[in-house]
Design a protein around this motif. Structure first.
Motif, PDB file in Angstrom:
ATOM      1  N   CYS A  89       0.853  -1.183   0.000  1.00 15.05           N
ATOM      2  CA  CYS A  89       0.000   0.000   0.000  1.00 15.05           C
ATOM      3  C   CYS A  89       0.894   1.239   0.000  1.00 15.05           C
ATOM      4  N   TRP A  90       0.539   2.238  -0.804  1.00 17.07           N
ATOM      5  CA  TRP A  90       1.399   3.408  -0.973  1.00 17.07           C
ATOM      6  C   TRP A  90       0.958   4.610  -0.153  1.00 17.07           C
ATOM      7  N   GLU A  91      -0.083   4.425   0.676  1.00 16.57           N
ATOM      8  CA  GLU A  91      -0.554   5.531   1.498  1.00 16.57           C
ATOM      9  C   GLU A  91      -1.244   4.972   2.735  1.00 16.57           C
ATOM     10  N   THR A  92      -1.122   5.662   3.848  1.00 14.89           N
ATOM     11  CA  THR A  92      -1.801   5.253   5.075  1.00 14.89           C
ATOM     12  C   THR A  92      -3.189   5.885   5.131  1.00 14.89           C
ATOM     13  N   THR A  93      -4.183   5.072   5.448  1.00 11.08           N
ATOM     14  CA  THR A  93      -5.552   5.547   5.620  1.00 11.08           C
ATOM     15  C   THR A  93      -6.043   5.089   6.998  1.00 11.08           C
ATOM     16  N   LYS A  94      -7.334   5.240   7.211  1.00 10.58           N
ATOM     17  CA  LYS A  94      -7.917   4.796   8.482  1.00 10.58           C
ATOM     18  C   LYS A  94      -7.713   3.305   8.704  1.00 10.58           C
ATOM     19  N   PHE A  95      -7.656   2.520   7.618  1.00  8.48           N
ATOM     20  CA  PHE A  95      -7.504   1.071   7.741  1.00  8.48           C
ATOM     21  C   PHE A  95      -6.176   0.569   7.177  1.00  8.48           C
ATOM     22  N   TYR A  96      -5.735   1.104   6.057  1.00 14.13           N
ATOM     23  CA  TYR A  96      -4.554   0.596   5.356  1.00 14.13           C
ATOM     24  C   TYR A  96      -3.291   1.319   5.825  1.00 14.13           C
ATOM     25  N   ARG A  97      -2.170   0.623   5.727  1.00 15.64           N
ATOM     26  CA  ARG A  97      -0.903   1.155   6.202  1.00 15.64           C
ATOM     27  C   ARG A  97       0.120   1.167   5.084  1.00 15.64           C
ATOM     28  N   LYS A  98       0.755   2.301   4.903  1.00 18.82           N
ATOM     29  CA  LYS A  98       1.766   2.455   3.865  1.00 18.82           C
ATOM     30  C   LYS A  98       2.868   1.410   4.022  1.00 18.82           C
ATOM     31  N   ASN A  99       3.227   0.794   2.901  1.00 20.63           N
ATOM     32  CA  ASN A  99       4.296  -0.216   2.793  1.00 20.63           C
ATOM     33  C   ASN A  99       3.916  -1.578   3.353  1.00 20.63           C
ATOM     34  N   SER A 100       2.724  -1.714   3.946  1.00 20.49           N
ATOM     35  CA  SER A 100       2.249  -3.049   4.315  1.00 20.49           C
ATOM     36  C   SER A 100       1.750  -3.745   3.046  1.00 20.49           C
ATOM     37  N   VAL A 101       1.869  -5.080   3.007  1.00 23.08           N
ATOM     38  CA  VAL A 101       1.515  -5.846   1.814  1.00 23.08           C
ATOM     39  C   VAL A 101       0.084  -6.365   1.954  1.00 23.08           C
ATOM     40  N   TYR A 102      -0.699  -6.212   0.890  1.00 26.88           N
ATOM     41  CA  TYR A 102      -2.086  -6.674   0.856  1.00 26.88           C
ATOM     42  C   TYR A 102      -2.307  -7.488  -0.411  1.00 26.88           C
ATOM     43  N   ILE A 103      -3.287  -8.393  -0.360  1.00 27.75           N
ATOM     44  CA  ILE A 103      -3.735  -9.038  -1.589  1.00 27.75           C
ATOM     45  C   ILE A 103      -4.320  -7.951  -2.478  1.00 27.75           C
ATOM     46  N   TYR A 104      -3.880  -7.936  -3.743  1.00 24.20           N
ATOM     47  CA  TYR A 104      -4.250  -6.829  -4.618  1.00 24.20           C
ATOM     48  C   TYR A 104      -5.681  -6.979  -5.116  1.00 24.20           C
ATOM     49  N   GLY A 105      -6.462  -5.937  -4.844  1.00 25.88           N
ATOM     50  CA  GLY A 105      -7.830  -5.871  -5.317  1.00 25.88           C
ATOM     51  C   GLY A 105      -8.102  -4.502  -5.903  1.00 25.88           C
ATOM     52  N   LEU A 106      -9.361  -4.105  -5.901  1.00 29.00           N
ATOM     53  CA  LEU A 106      -9.772  -2.841  -6.504  1.00 29.00           C
ATOM     54  C   LEU A 106     -10.438  -1.952  -5.470  1.00 29.00           C
ATOM     55  N   ASP A 107     -10.162  -0.652  -5.564  1.00 32.15           N
ATOM     56  CA  ASP A 107     -10.965   0.262  -4.764  1.00 32.15           C
ATOM     57  C   ASP A 107     -12.244   0.586  -5.542  1.00 32.15           C
ATOM     58  N   CYS A 108     -13.058   1.477  -5.019  1.00 34.59           N
ATOM     59  CA  CYS A 108     -14.381   1.673  -5.622  1.00 34.59           C
ATOM     60  C   CYS A 108     -14.293   2.178  -7.055  1.00 34.59           C
ATOM     61  N   SER A 109     -13.461   3.190  -7.299  1.00 30.86           N
ATOM     62  CA  SER A 109     -13.358   3.709  -8.658  1.00 30.86           C
ATOM     63  C   SER A 109     -12.550   2.781  -9.551  1.00 30.86           C
ATOM     64  N   GLY A 110     -11.591   2.045  -8.968  1.00 33.04           N
ATOM     65  CA  GLY A 110     -10.887   1.040  -9.752  1.00 33.04           C
ATOM     66  C   GLY A 110     -11.832  -0.009 -10.295  1.00 33.04           C
ATOM     67  N   TYR A 111     -12.838  -0.376  -9.500  1.00 32.51           N
ATOM     68  CA  TYR A 111     -13.821  -1.379  -9.913  1.00 32.51           C
ATOM     69  C   TYR A 111     -14.721  -0.844 -11.026  1.00 32.51           C
ATOM     70  N   THR A 112     -15.308   0.341 -10.842  1.00 31.75           N
ATOM     71  CA  THR A 112     -16.208   0.866 -11.876  1.00 31.75           C
ATOM     72  C   THR A 112     -15.441   1.183 -13.161  1.00 31.75           C
ATOM     73  N   GLN A 113     -14.204   1.679 -13.027  1.00 31.27           N
ATOM     74  CA  GLN A 113     -13.398   1.935 -14.225  1.00 31.27           C
ATOM     75  C   GLN A 113     -13.117   0.628 -14.962  1.00 31.27           C
ATOM     76  N   TRP A 114     -12.839  -0.445 -14.211  1.00 30.39           N
ATOM     77  CA  TRP A 114     -12.556  -1.739 -14.823  1.00 30.39           C
ATOM     78  C   TRP A 114     -13.797  -2.251 -15.570  1.00 30.39           C
ATOM     79  N   ILE A 115     -14.970  -2.148 -14.946  1.00 30.39           N
ATOM     80  CA  ILE A 115     -16.207  -2.591 -15.591  1.00 30.39           C
ATOM     81  C   ILE A 115     -16.387  -1.862 -16.920  1.00 30.39           C
ATOM     82  N   TYR A 116     -16.267  -0.547 -16.882  1.00 28.86           N
ATOM     83  CA  TYR A 116     -16.478   0.241 -18.087  1.00 28.86           C
ATOM     84  C   TYR A 116     -15.430  -0.076 -19.150  1.00 28.86           C
ATOM     85  N   ALA A 117     -14.184  -0.296 -18.739  1.00 30.90           N
ATOM     86  CA  ALA A 117     -13.116  -0.618 -19.698  1.00 30.90           C
ATOM     87  C   ALA A 117     -13.392  -1.939 -20.403  1.00 30.90           C
TER      88      ALA A 117
END
Length: 289
Positions: A89-117
């Motif tokens: 993760c490249w930024e710290t948020t309320k839940f996610y931590r910068k430089n911690s490793v996560y299974i790669y998924g989509l955020d909300c706009s990543g998902y809608t952009q993917w659908i449209y693409a």
């Protein structure tokens, strides 16, 4: 003869009334094909979509696509398919931590952009621009929004004005984007089958990648069962799911605090359907590309 003609006329009128009142069903749509391909296997909306339309959409991932802050449908997204890719993760948020490793998924706009693409449609703008840019309201992209004079009709009437693929962008703390997919009635649900939802069969359903009460535990298990692949990964707090709009949160039979969020939801067989709190938004728009 006159009696027979009168009877035929009455029958024609009755059939016309019946067909006019007949419940519409969801139709196969490339946007829905793409959207449902990223939900988990066995999801009731995926199963009913296939049954009603004959679409035969298969879930790409058994457990669905998890939420990841900033996750987009880039080359990495499906690079390890049928396994999940990983990313720091490249930024710290309320839940996610910068430089911690996560299974790669989509955020909300990543998902809608993917659908449209997947359907050859252009990418949508940033969420803040979609809500606030006056050009979009002037040009007719805004079907409804939070501004006076452009209010929504009642929730049970939205189905008469929305089409599959319309986007809902709302700011409820953070901005979030979802795609309209129809109503419970469109997917064959009846008052007899879901009596607790009998008053809401015509309320809008949206599909989105966002916070969920089940994805965290689901991906904890994925990580635990596949230590060689994901042993260094932290869990998610959401993923691709279907939610309903407009139901008061306190009417849901399930109320739960999971990780960092409160949820109100229904169980449709084994599928969780959350309520997304549109009335709690400080700004929003229904957006048509």
């Amino acid at each position: 003869m006159k009696k027979m003609l009168a009877a035929l006329l009455m029958l024609t009128v009755m059939l016309g009334l019946f067909s006019g009142c007949a419940q519409a069903e969801v139709e196969q749509n490339p946007l829905l094909d793409a959207a449902f391909s990223l939900i988990e296997e066995g999801n009731i909306f995926l199963e009913r979509y296939n049954q009603i339309t004959g679409a035969n959409v298969e879930a790409k991932f058994v457990n669905g696509v998890p939420y990841m802050f900033g996750g987009k449908g880039d080359e990495l997204f499906l690079s390890q398919y049928p396994n999940y890719a990983k990313r720091k993760c490249w930024e710290t948020t309320k839940f996610y931590r910068k430089n911690s490793v996560y299974i790669y998924g989509l955020d909300c706009s990543g998902y809608t952009q993917w659908i449209y693409a997947q359907c050859g449609k252009p990418a949508h703008d940033s969420l803040s621009n979609m809500i606030l840019k006056w050009d979009y309201e002037r040009n007719g992209n805004h079907l409804y929004n939070h501004r006076k004079g452009n209010e929504m009709p009642p929730y049970n009437e939205l189905k008469d004005h929305l089409i599959v693929g319309d986007l809902l962008v709302g700011k409820n703390g953070a901005r979030h984007i979802m795609m309209y997919i129809g109503t419970l009635a469109d997917y064959g649900f009846t008052a007899e089958e879901v009596p607790e939802l009998a008053d809401y069969l015509d309320y809008p359903l949206v599909i989105h990648s966002g916070p969920s009460p089940v994805y965290g535990a689901r991906f904890d298990q994925v990580i635990a069962e596949n230590p060689d692949l994901y042993g260094n990964c932290k869990t998610t707090n959401g993923g691709v799911q279907v939610s309903i709009l407009g139901i008061p949160l306190d009417e849901a039979p399930y109320q739960e605090h999971v990780q960092i969020d409160d949820y109100s939801y229904y169980m449709l067989e084994d599928t969780v359907m959350t309520i997304w709190d549109l009335p709690g938004c400080t700004s929003f728009c229904w957006f048509r590309m």
